[in-house]
Scaffold this motif. Structure first.
Motif, PDB file in Angstrom:
ATOM      1  N   ARG A  78       0.830  -1.209   0.000  1.00 54.55           N
ATOM      2  CA  ARG A  78       0.000   0.000   0.000  1.00 54.55           C
ATOM      3  C   ARG A  78       0.862   1.257   0.000  1.00 54.55           C
ATOM      4  O   ARG A  78       0.552   2.246  -0.658  1.00 54.55           O
ATOM      5  CB  ARG A  78      -0.921  -0.030   1.207  1.00 54.55           C
ATOM      6  N   GLY A  79       1.965   1.240   0.738  1.00 54.44           N
ATOM      7  CA  GLY A  79       2.890   2.363   0.751  1.00 54.44           C
ATOM      8  C   GLY A  79       3.545   2.570  -0.611  1.00 54.44           C
ATOM      9  O   GLY A  79       3.725   3.702  -1.059  1.00 54.44           O
ATOM     10  N   MET A  80       3.877   1.466  -1.285  1.00 56.56           N
ATOM     11  CA  MET A  80       4.454   1.562  -2.623  1.00 56.56           C
ATOM     12  C   MET A  80       3.439   2.154  -3.600  1.00 56.56           C
ATOM     13  O   MET A  80       3.808   2.958  -4.463  1.00 56.56           O
ATOM     14  CB  MET A  80       4.898   0.187  -3.105  1.00 56.56           C
ATOM     15  N   GLU A  81       2.186   1.768  -3.452  1.00 56.70           N
ATOM     16  CA  GLU A  81       1.138   2.325  -4.311  1.00 56.70           C
ATOM     17  C   GLU A  81       1.000   3.829  -4.083  1.00 56.70           C
ATOM     18  O   GLU A  81       0.841   4.588  -5.037  1.00 56.70           O
ATOM     19  CB  GLU A  81      -0.195   1.621  -4.047  1.00 56.70           C
ATOM     20  N   TYR A  82       1.087   4.256  -2.835  1.00 61.20           N
ATOM     21  CA  TYR A  82       1.026   5.688  -2.513  1.00 61.20           C
ATOM     22  C   TYR A  82       2.153   6.431  -3.224  1.00 61.20           C
ATOM     23  O   TYR A  82       1.939   7.475  -3.833  1.00 61.20           O
ATOM     24  CB  TYR A  82       1.113   5.885  -1.004  1.00 61.20           C
ATOM     25  N   LEU A  83       3.370   5.888  -3.147  1.00 62.62           N
ATOM     26  CA  LEU A  83       4.511   6.531  -3.802  1.00 62.62           C
ATOM     27  C   LEU A  83       4.303   6.608  -5.310  1.00 62.62           C
ATOM     28  O   LEU A  83       4.566   7.634  -5.929  1.00 62.62           O
ATOM     29  CB  LEU A  83       5.803   5.765  -3.518  1.00 62.62           C
ATOM     30  N   GLU A  84       3.835   5.520  -5.893  1.00 59.39           N
ATOM     31  CA  GLU A  84       3.634   5.484  -7.344  1.00 59.39           C
ATOM     32  C   GLU A  84       2.594   6.506  -7.774  1.00 59.39           C
ATOM     33  O   GLU A  84       2.800   7.251  -8.733  1.00 59.39           O
ATOM     34  CB  GLU A  84       3.213   4.081  -7.792  1.00 59.39           C
ATOM     35  N   GLU A  85       1.484   6.571  -7.061  1.00 59.47           N
ATOM     36  CA  GLU A  85       0.423   7.521  -7.402  1.00 59.47           C
ATOM     37  C   GLU A  85       0.923   8.953  -7.277  1.00 59.47           C
ATOM     38  O   GLU A  85       0.640   9.793  -8.125  1.00 59.47           O
ATOM     39  CB  GLU A  85      -0.794   7.313  -6.511  1.00 59.47           C
ATOM     40  N   ASN A  86       1.662   9.237  -6.245  1.00 58.74           N
ATOM     41  CA  ASN A  86       2.149  10.598  -6.039  1.00 58.74           C
ATOM     42  C   ASN A  86       3.255  10.960  -7.018  1.00 58.74           C
ATOM     43  O   ASN A  86       3.344  12.108  -7.444  1.00 58.74           O
ATOM     44  CB  ASN A  86       2.596  10.797  -4.597  1.00 58.74           C
ATOM     45  N   THR A  87       4.083  10.019  -7.404  1.00 62.87           N
ATOM     46  CA  THR A  87       5.108  10.280  -8.410  1.00 62.87           C
ATOM     47  C   THR A  87       4.446  10.583  -9.744  1.00 62.87           C
ATOM     48  O   THR A  87       4.830  11.524 -10.443  1.00 62.87           O
ATOM     49  CB  THR A  87       6.060   9.072  -8.538  1.00 62.87           C
ATOM     50  N   THR A  88       3.434   9.825 -10.099  1.00 63.12           N
ATOM     51  CA  THR A  88       2.706  10.050 -11.341  1.00 63.12           C
ATOM     52  C   THR A  88       2.024  11.411 -11.325  1.00 63.12           C
ATOM     53  O   THR A  88       2.055  12.149 -12.311  1.00 63.12           O
ATOM     54  CB  THR A  88       1.675   8.926 -11.565  1.00 63.12           C
ATOM     55  N   MET A  89       1.413  11.761 -10.191  1.00 61.24           N
ATOM     56  CA  MET A  89       0.747  13.054 -10.073  1.00 61.24           C
ATOM     57  C   MET A  89       1.749  14.193 -10.215  1.00 61.24           C
ATOM     58  O   MET A  89       1.469  15.197 -10.857  1.00 61.24           O
ATOM     59  CB  MET A  89       0.019  13.164  -8.732  1.00 61.24           C
ATOM     60  N   LYS A  90       2.934  14.052  -9.613  1.00 58.09           N
ATOM     61  CA  LYS A  90       3.946  15.099  -9.714  1.00 58.09           C
ATOM     62  C   LYS A  90       4.408  15.278 -11.157  1.00 58.09           C
ATOM     63  O   LYS A  90       4.588  16.393 -11.622  1.00 58.09           O
ATOM     64  CB  LYS A  90       5.139  14.770  -8.812  1.00 58.09           C
ATOM     65  N   LYS A  91       4.586  14.150 -11.867  1.00 54.61           N
ATOM     66  CA  LYS A  91       4.997  14.240 -13.264  1.00 54.61           C
ATOM     67  C   LYS A  91       3.922  14.935 -14.090  1.00 54.61           C
ATOM     68  O   LYS A  91       4.228  15.778 -14.942  1.00 54.61           O
ATOM     69  CB  LYS A  91       5.282  12.847 -13.827  1.00 54.61           C
ATOM     70  N   ALA A  92       2.672  14.585 -13.868  1.00 55.72           N
ATOM     71  CA  ALA A  92       1.567  15.208 -14.598  1.00 55.72           C
ATOM     72  C   ALA A  92       1.502  16.704 -14.286  1.00 55.72           C
ATOM     73  O   ALA A  92       1.309  17.526 -15.188  1.00 55.72           O
ATOM     74  CB  ALA A  92       0.250  14.522 -14.247  1.00 55.72           C
ATOM     75  N   TYR A  93       1.687  17.058 -13.023  1.00 52.24           N
ATOM     76  CA  TYR A  93       1.661  18.463 -12.623  1.00 52.24           C
ATOM     77  C   TYR A  93       2.767  19.243 -13.340  1.00 52.24           C
ATOM     78  O   TYR A  93       2.545  20.311 -13.878  1.00 52.24           O
ATOM     79  CB  TYR A  93       1.804  18.588 -11.110  1.00 52.24           C
ATOM     80  N   ARG A  94       3.984  18.682 -13.338  1.00 48.50           N
ATOM     81  CA  ARG A  94       5.103  19.356 -13.985  1.00 48.50           C
ATOM     82  C   ARG A  94       4.853  19.520 -15.487  1.00 48.50           C
ATOM     83  O   ARG A  94       5.157  20.558 -16.068  1.00 48.50           O
ATOM     84  CB  ARG A  94       6.400  18.581 -13.744  1.00 48.50           C
ATOM     85  N   LEU A  95       4.289  18.496 -16.119  1.00 48.87           N
ATOM     86  CA  LEU A  95       3.986  18.563 -17.542  1.00 48.87           C
ATOM     87  C   LEU A  95       2.960  19.655 -17.819  1.00 48.87           C
ATOM     88  O   LEU A  95       3.147  20.489 -18.703  1.00 48.87           O
ATOM     89  CB  LEU A  95       3.467  17.210 -18.042  1.00 48.87           C
ATOM     90  N   LEU A  96       1.878  19.661 -17.049  1.00 52.21           N
ATOM     91  CA  LEU A  96       0.834  20.661 -17.256  1.00 52.21           C
ATOM     92  C   LEU A  96       1.345  22.070 -16.964  1.00 52.21           C
ATOM     93  O   LEU A  96       1.007  23.018 -17.663  1.00 52.21           O
ATOM     94  CB  LEU A  96      -0.388  20.346 -16.403  1.00 52.21           C
TER      95      LEU A  96
END
Length: 109
Positions: A78-96
């Motif tokens: 579950r902790g790994m999933e949290y990291l993955e989701e937040n890493t993906t969100m950060k990448k999307a934020y930076r792209l946008l």
């Protein structure tokens, strides 16, 4: 916001430690993350209760006060999933944000 940064840093450290035979547990401390002991303990217990990390034993001190005993701290799935989701969100934020920064503000025909 500082709490979520601390959560991300703790989980990232535990994720990195999956590759280490003998992790440096001194880095899993309030001092290392430059926060108060009370805040660090509270965040660690929340992560444990939410199922993001295991290998610690909560120790009630009375009232709402707790400490924890590290047995073999580790990140959970579950902790790994949290990291993955937040890493993906950060990448999307930076792209946008990058798209916004290069888009002309006045688009008049």
């Amino acid at each position: 916001m500082a709490n979520f940064k601390l959560i991300y840093q703790i989980l990232t450290l535990l994720d990195k430690y999956l590759d280490h035979e003998e992790p440096d547990w001194s880095k899993l401390s309030a001092e290392h993350f430059k926060v108060t002991e009370k805040r660090f303990t509270h965040i660690m217990l929340m992560l444990y209760e939410a199922g993001y990390l295991g290998g610690i034993e909560p120790i009630p001190l009375g009232g709402n006060a707790y400490d924890f005993k590290p047995i073999n701290p580790s990140i959970t799935l579950r902790g790994m999933e949290y990291l993955e989701e937040n890493t993906t969100m950060k990448k999307a934020y930076r792209l946008l944000k990058g798209i916004k920064d290069i888009t002309p503000r006045n688009l008049t025909a």
